[in-house]
Design an enzyme around this catalytic site. Structure first.
Site, PDB file in Angstrom:
ATOM      1  N   ASP A  76       0.700  -1.125  -0.058  1.00  8.30           N
ATOM      2  CA  ASP A  76       0.003   0.115  -0.059  1.00  8.30           C
ATOM      3  C   ASP A  76       0.834   1.277   0.017  1.00  8.30           C
ATOM      4  O   ASP A  76       1.788   1.283   0.460  1.00  8.30           O
ATOM      5  CB  ASP A  76      -1.155   0.055   1.160  1.00  8.30           C
ATOM      6  CG  ASP A  76      -2.201   0.884   1.155  1.00  8.30           C
ATOM      7  OD1 ASP A  76      -2.132   1.434  -0.054  1.00  8.30           O
ATOM      8  OD2 ASP A  76      -2.874   1.119   2.156  1.00  8.30           O
TER       9      ASP A  76
ATOM     10  N   ASN B 206     -10.943  -2.688  -5.771  1.00  6.21           N
ATOM     11  CA  ASN B 206      -9.860  -1.850  -6.557  1.00  6.21           C
ATOM     12  C   ASN B 206     -10.648  -1.279  -8.034  1.00  6.21           C
ATOM     13  O   ASN B 206     -10.263  -0.340  -8.528  1.00  6.21           O
ATOM     14  CB  ASN B 206      -8.568  -2.233  -6.763  1.00  6.21           C
ATOM     15  CG  ASN B 206      -7.690  -2.136  -5.553  1.00  6.21           C
ATOM     16  OD1 ASN B 206      -6.938  -2.793  -5.378  1.00  6.21           O
ATOM     17  ND2 ASN B 206      -7.935  -1.186  -4.563  1.00  6.21           N
TER      18      ASN B 206
HETATM   19  C1  IPE Z   1      -5.693  -3.003  -0.455  1.00  3.67           C
HETATM   20  O1  IPE Z   1      -5.286  -1.729  -0.604  1.00  3.67           O
HETATM   21  C2  IPE Z   1      -5.285  -3.612  -1.824  1.00  3.67           C
HETATM   22  C3  IPE Z   1      -4.214  -3.656  -2.404  1.00  3.67           C
HETATM   23  C4  IPE Z   1      -2.932  -3.422  -1.704  1.00  3.67           C
HETATM   24  C5  IPE Z   1      -4.148  -4.250  -3.655  1.00  3.67           C
HETATM   25  P1  IPE Z   1      -6.324  -0.348  -0.942  1.00  3.67           P
HETATM   26  O2  IPE Z   1      -5.358   0.862  -0.841  1.00  3.67           O
HETATM   27  O3  IPE Z   1      -7.101  -0.715  -2.161  1.00  3.67           O
HETATM   28  O4  IPE Z   1      -6.901  -0.629   0.457  1.00  3.67           O
HETATM   29  P2  IPE Z   1      -7.966   0.568   1.262  1.00  3.67           P
HETATM   30  O5  IPE Z   1      -9.155   1.080   0.268  1.00  3.67           O
HETATM   31  O6  IPE Z   1      -7.021   1.537   1.879  1.00  3.67           O
HETATM   32  O7  IPE Z   1      -8.377  -0.100   2.208  1.00  3.67           O
HETATM   33  C1  IPE Z   2      -1.351   0.261  -3.594  1.00  2.00           C
HETATM   34  O1  IPE Z   2      -1.237   1.534  -3.579  1.00  2.00           O
HETATM   35  C2  IPE Z   2      -1.438  -0.228  -4.944  1.00  2.00           C
HETATM   36  C3  IPE Z   2      -2.864  -0.790  -5.078  1.00  2.00           C
HETATM   37  C4  IPE Z   2      -3.915  -0.841  -4.432  1.00  2.00           C
HETATM   38  C5  IPE Z   2      -3.117  -1.453  -6.380  1.00  2.00           C
HETATM   39  P1  IPE Z   2      -2.478   2.538  -3.402  1.00  2.00           P
HETATM   40  O2  IPE Z   2      -2.857   2.912  -4.815  1.00  2.00           O
HETATM   41  O3  IPE Z   2      -3.522   2.093  -2.585  1.00  2.00           O
HETATM   42  O4  IPE Z   2      -1.664   3.962  -2.713  1.00  2.00           O
HETATM   43  P2  IPE Z   2      -2.681   4.882  -1.638  1.00  2.00           P
HETATM   44  O5  IPE Z   2      -2.757   4.243  -0.544  1.00  2.00           O
HETATM   45  O6  IPE Z   2      -3.671   5.585  -2.576  1.00  2.00           O
HETATM   46  O7  IPE Z   2      -1.370   5.921  -1.400  1.00  2.00           O
HETATM   47 MG    MG Z   3      -3.907   2.213  -0.628  1.00  2.00          MG
END
Ligand code: IPE
Ligand code: IPE
Ligand code: MG
Length: 256
Positions: A24, A72
């Site tokens: 994340d 996602n």
């Molecule tokens: C969880 O991260 C999913 C992945 C790392 C692929 P998100 O960034 O999507 O999760 P939330 O929305 O903060 O819970």
């Molecule tokens: C994790 O990084 C990758 C995926 C969920 C695919 P994020 O895209 O969720 O990054 P933040 O949480 O917005 O910083």
């Molecule tokens: Mg995220």
């Protein structure tokens, strides 16, 4: 009783054999540098390469990476498309390396709902590495632990309805073998980067007895040293699996 050195012996000095990572913070990392979110994901892919390599160096045989959750899909279309392109590119570029390093690729999630191109690249990479059995990379794609329970339940219910399975015989082994992770060991350690302390629908059943490690570092900045720190923290935990620390001390003294 309660002897510190003994309980250290009883703690997980070996392993973890299986690490699951909720990767994340790509978006926030990019935004903090004035870059687009997709640049953050590109950098995140570099971290994946680094961490796959680090796992072999650190004797971690199973690595599960949460790459795309079922939730996602709700992101802006351009970001979803960018992520799918990156997935395809990663698979096309990395299959050679995975083969060279004898890493077997697996995927968990509703893979059939991925776009055709990344799905085809995934199928090819899984096929190309299926003979390996020592090192495992598991990509969680279009993954949701709740969907996983739904899918397993439907499969089991179908068997029962067809008379192939006695409902009274259903136990945890039956359910566990019908999860996407059937045949894979449970994760010992779950890591989440970027400071969030939630699971976001990741391996809810399989992590029943996992240890958790949360770090503020965003995924693009995560290095082998950070992974080593997570493993060190894991080694300092005492995994009791419902027992008392004293029981573990006795068992440990019997095995040593
Ligand atoms: C969880 O991260 C999913 C992945 C790392 C692929 P998100 O960034 O999507 O999760 P939330 O929305 O903060 O819970
Ligand atoms: C994790 O990084 C990758 C995926 C969920 C695919 P994020 O895209 O969720 O990054 P933040 O949480 O917005 O910083
Ligand atoms: Mg995220």
């Amino acid at each position: 009783m309660g002897d510190h050195s003994m309980s250290e012996k009883a703690s997980s000095q070996t392993g973890p054999n299986h690490i699951g990572i909720i990767m994340d913070g790509n978006g926030r990392w990019a935004q903090s540098q004035g870059l687009s979110r997709i640049k953050g994901h590109q950098q995140g892919v570099e971290t994946c390469r680094r961490i796959i390599e680090a796992c072999q160096a650190l004797d971690v045989h199973y690595l599960t990476l949460y790459a795309f959750s079922a939730e996602n899909w709700n992101r802006p279309e351009t970001e979803v498309n960018g992520l799918m392109e990156l997935l395809e590119l990663f698979l096309m570029k990395e299959t050679g390396t995975l083969k060279k390093k004898r890493v077997r690729l697996h995927a968990i999630g509703r893979i059939e709902d991925l776009p055709a191109r990344p799905r085809a690249a995934l199928k090819k990479a899984i096929e190309a590495t299926k003979e390996f059995d020592e090192w495992h990379l598991i990509l969680a794609l279009n993954y949701s632990a709740r969907n996983e329970v739904v899918d397993a339940t439907q499969a089991i219910a179908t068997l029962a309805a067809n008379g192939a399975l006695d409902p009274g015989s259903i136990d945890w082994d039956t359910i566990s073998s019908h999860l996407y992770t059937g045949g894979l060991p449970d994760p010992d350690l779950i890591v989440r980067t970027s400071g969030e302390t939630r699971l976001s629908n990741f391996l809810l059943m399989q992590s029943a007895y996992a240890e958790f490690y949360f770090t503020a570092t965003c995924w693009p900045d995560f290095t082998k040293a950070h992974l080593e720190e997570a493993i060190r923290s894991y080694h300092n935990r005492e995994r009791r699996f419902g027992r008392t620390g004293e029981q573990l001390d006795v068992e440990t003294s019997l095995t040593y």
